[in-house]
Design a protein around this motif. Structure first.
Motif, PDB file in Angstrom:
ATOM      1  N   ALA A 430       0.832  -1.213   0.000  1.00 31.81           N
ATOM      2  CA  ALA A 430       0.000   0.000   0.000  1.00 31.81           C
ATOM      3  C   ALA A 430       0.862   1.257   0.000  1.00 31.81           C
ATOM      4  O   ALA A 430       0.566   2.241  -0.697  1.00 31.81           O
ATOM      5  N   GLU A 431       1.947   1.219   0.785  1.00 29.12           N
ATOM      6  CA  GLU A 431       2.836   2.380   0.855  1.00 29.12           C
ATOM      7  C   GLU A 431       3.501   2.632  -0.496  1.00 29.12           C
ATOM      8  O   GLU A 431       3.554   3.776  -0.967  1.00 29.12           O
ATOM      9  N   TYR A 432       4.007   1.572  -1.104  1.00 30.24           N
ATOM     10  CA  TYR A 432       4.699   1.717  -2.385  1.00 30.24           C
ATOM     11  C   TYR A 432       3.760   2.229  -3.473  1.00 30.24           C
ATOM     12  O   TYR A 432       4.074   3.186  -4.186  1.00 30.24           O
ATOM     13  N   MET A 433       2.589   1.604  -3.608  1.00 34.10           N
ATOM     14  CA  MET A 433       1.643   1.999  -4.655  1.00 34.10           C
ATOM     15  C   MET A 433       1.094   3.398  -4.424  1.00 34.10           C
ATOM     16  O   MET A 433       0.868   4.162  -5.368  1.00 34.10           O
ATOM     17  N   LYS A 434       0.878   3.740  -3.150  1.00 34.02           N
ATOM     18  CA  LYS A 434       0.384   5.084  -2.832  1.00 34.02           C
ATOM     19  C   LYS A 434       1.390   6.137  -3.264  1.00 34.02           C
ATOM     20  O   LYS A 434       1.024   7.150  -3.885  1.00 34.02           O
ATOM     21  N   GLN A 435       2.659   5.902  -2.937  1.00 35.59           N
ATOM     22  CA  GLN A 435       3.688   6.866  -3.305  1.00 35.59           C
ATOM     23  C   GLN A 435       3.867   6.937  -4.821  1.00 35.59           C
ATOM     24  O   GLN A 435       3.998   8.021  -5.391  1.00 35.59           O
ATOM     25  N   LEU A 436       3.857   5.773  -5.475  1.00 36.86           N
ATOM     26  CA  LEU A 436       4.016   5.749  -6.924  1.00 36.86           C
ATOM     27  C   LEU A 436       2.880   6.501  -7.607  1.00 36.86           C
ATOM     28  O   LEU A 436       3.114   7.322  -8.512  1.00 36.86           O
TER      29      LEU A 436
END
Length: 504
Positions: A430-436
């Motif tokens: 979730a953190e990675y996709m949110k930032q991307l």
């Protein structure tokens, strides 16, 4: 660390300069080569070049393995491992070169069964012999290139590549002007590559004195370690060929060599796009390896998100430019008769963007030897691309081949890859996709002004294209600097930039 940021920025800057020179050379040279050789013979040259590209599979991914393990040894300050890796890799690459020569001889012998036109057989044999021998020699030099990159001596590799590109372009123009054809292009490629490899050898030995070949340091365990890493790299290389190089064979089989030339206009531009980002972002590979070896986990996280912001910013703007300015550019560059390449360009760019946004995450996986599943995923993606292209080419021609690449890339990179990345790293999905997603949205906002500029001023002439490009880049850079980059990012970039200026 200032020294690291200096190496990263100077390396990335020089690579961009070198890549820009390659693009400019292609910009001026490609129309001249196509019109000099003709659509059919240029298609023949592209086909041979793609065929020779498959020799790269003989590398088995060992070049990347050598780079990764030497970088890790440098981070751990382990000279013994460096010596073992080098002394083990060199005999292996020598053997690979011999295999390349053997395959070349076999191809020459069976060439009458490969080509349908008997008049093209002598030319095919001569070009294959020259380029095959060239590849055999090139394998030995890969150790030295990997060593220089592992030390983050990107400037040396960049300078050599820039010089080779300029010399090669000059010789090609002279040869074609004098009336020589494809055979001359093959000889030019051979001699410029040979000269470059000699320079790589000299500087690799100079920059790393511990790089001494000792047959006693040959280690079966080291060879096993290299192959255990490289095996999955080889699978990824096969996948890349299925994704980006098999298309020309599909088109040549179902359409014509002239259609290969038209499609190659779009695929070449997209390949340059892909290489540009790879050239810039690859400077982070040895840094990830060194940080992993030093167990600097928090630094890895900071590096990855910083690199992702840079990757998204650059790829989004270049991708926008190729879609927004591609049609008038192709019209002015090649002519109206090649406009069928533009729809292919659009869908290829959109597909490749899903990968390029996440280049740092891929770099992290390869740099930390967590790439086994990724290799399998890539091969599935490549096979899907081939199968889709074989079906769609029957209905949509060269555009169908481009669609096959788009669908396979999008599903693999937007859906499957992020899940795997989160699983093998310390990053939450979730953190990675949110930032991307956040980075992509911010870049989209920064592209509003370039879109308006393009809508009003774009035209099929170089003056308008250059003006629109410069104005768009200026406004995009300003907005990205403010809304995408953090204060820490800006401080790092400014510090690294000033460090580079002080070194000049």
């Amino acid at each position: 660390m200032p020294s690291v940021s200096h190496k990263l920025l100077s390396g990335a800057t020089l690579r961009v300069i070198g890549f820009t020179i390659q693009i400019l050379i292609a910009f001026f040279l490609s129309p001249y080569i196509i019109h000099t050789l003709g659509d059919r013979m240029y298609g023949f040259w592209v086909l041979i070049g793609t065929f020779i590209g498959y020799y790269g599979l003989l590398d088995f991914g060992l070049s990347t393995a050598v780079n990764r393990h030497i970088a890790g040894a440098l981070g751990a300050k382990d000279d013994n491992t460096i010596r073992k890796v080098y002394s083990t890799a060199m005999p292996i690459f020598f053997g690979i070169g011999c295999i390349a020569l053997l395959i070349t001889v076999i191809i020459v012998i069976v060439s009458p069964w490969i080509l349908t036109d008997p008049e093209e057989i002598p030319l095919f044999r001569a070009v294959i012999l020259i380029l095959g021998f060239n590849m055999a020699i090139d394998f030995l030099a890969r150790v030295y290139i990997g060593t220089l990159q592992a030390q983050m001596n990107f400037h040396i590799v960049s300078f050599v590549q820039i010089a080779a590109s300029l010399v090669r372009a000059t010789l090609i123009v002279m040869a074609l002007t004098a009336g020589y054809k494809i055979l001359a292009l093959a000889w030019i490629s051979f001699f410029t590559t040979l000269a470059s490899n000699m320079v790589y050898y000299y500087y690799a030995r100079k920059k790393l004195p511990t790089l001494i070949f000792d047959i006693k340091s040959f280690s079966r365990s080291t060879a096993t370690t290299l192959f255990s890493y490289s095996f999955f790299m080889m699978i990824s290389q096969v996948a890349n060929m299925l994704r980006f190089q098999v298309d020309v064979f599909v088109i040549a089989s179902f359409l014509s060599l002239s259609a290969v030339t038209h499609y190659s206009i779009a695929s070449t531009l997209v390949n340059y796009f892909n290489q540009l980002l790879g050239t810039i972002m690859s400077v982070f590979n040895p840094l990830f390896s060194q940080q992993e070896a030093a167990k600097e986990h928090e630094e890895i996280k900071e590096t990855l998100f910083f690199a992702t912001r840079i990757s998204v910013a650059i790829s989004s703007f270049v991708g926008f430019g190729m879609v927004a300015w591609g049609s008038p550019f192709i019209e002015r560059w090649m002519g109206l008769e090649y406009q069928d390449a533009y729809p292919c360009l659009v869908v290829l760019v959109l597909g490749v963007l899903t990968f390029l946004w996440q280049t740092p995450a891929h770099s992290y996986i390869y740099a930390t030897s967590k790439h086994k599943f990724l290799a399998v995923l890539n091969i599935i993606e490549g096979i899907s691309n081939l199968l889709l292209s074989l079906v769609l080419v029957r209905y949509y021609g060269i555009f169908g081949v481009a669609l096959g690449t788009f669908f396979s890339l999008s599903v693999s990179k937007l859906i499957v890859f992020p899940i795997y990345f989160a699983k093998v790293s310390s990053f939450l999905y979730a953190e990675y996709m949110k930032q991307l997603l956040l980075y992509v949205i911010k870049c989209g906002v920064a592209l509003v002004v370039p879109f308006v500029i393009t809508s009003f001023w774009i035209a099929a002439d170089y003056a308008h294209l250059i003006l629109v490009g410069l104005l768009s880049a200026l406004f995009y850079a300003l907005f990205s600097w403010v809304i995408l980059l953090s204060k820490a990012d800006r401080k790092i970039l400014i510090s690294a930039f000033l460090s580079v200026l002080n070194k000049v």
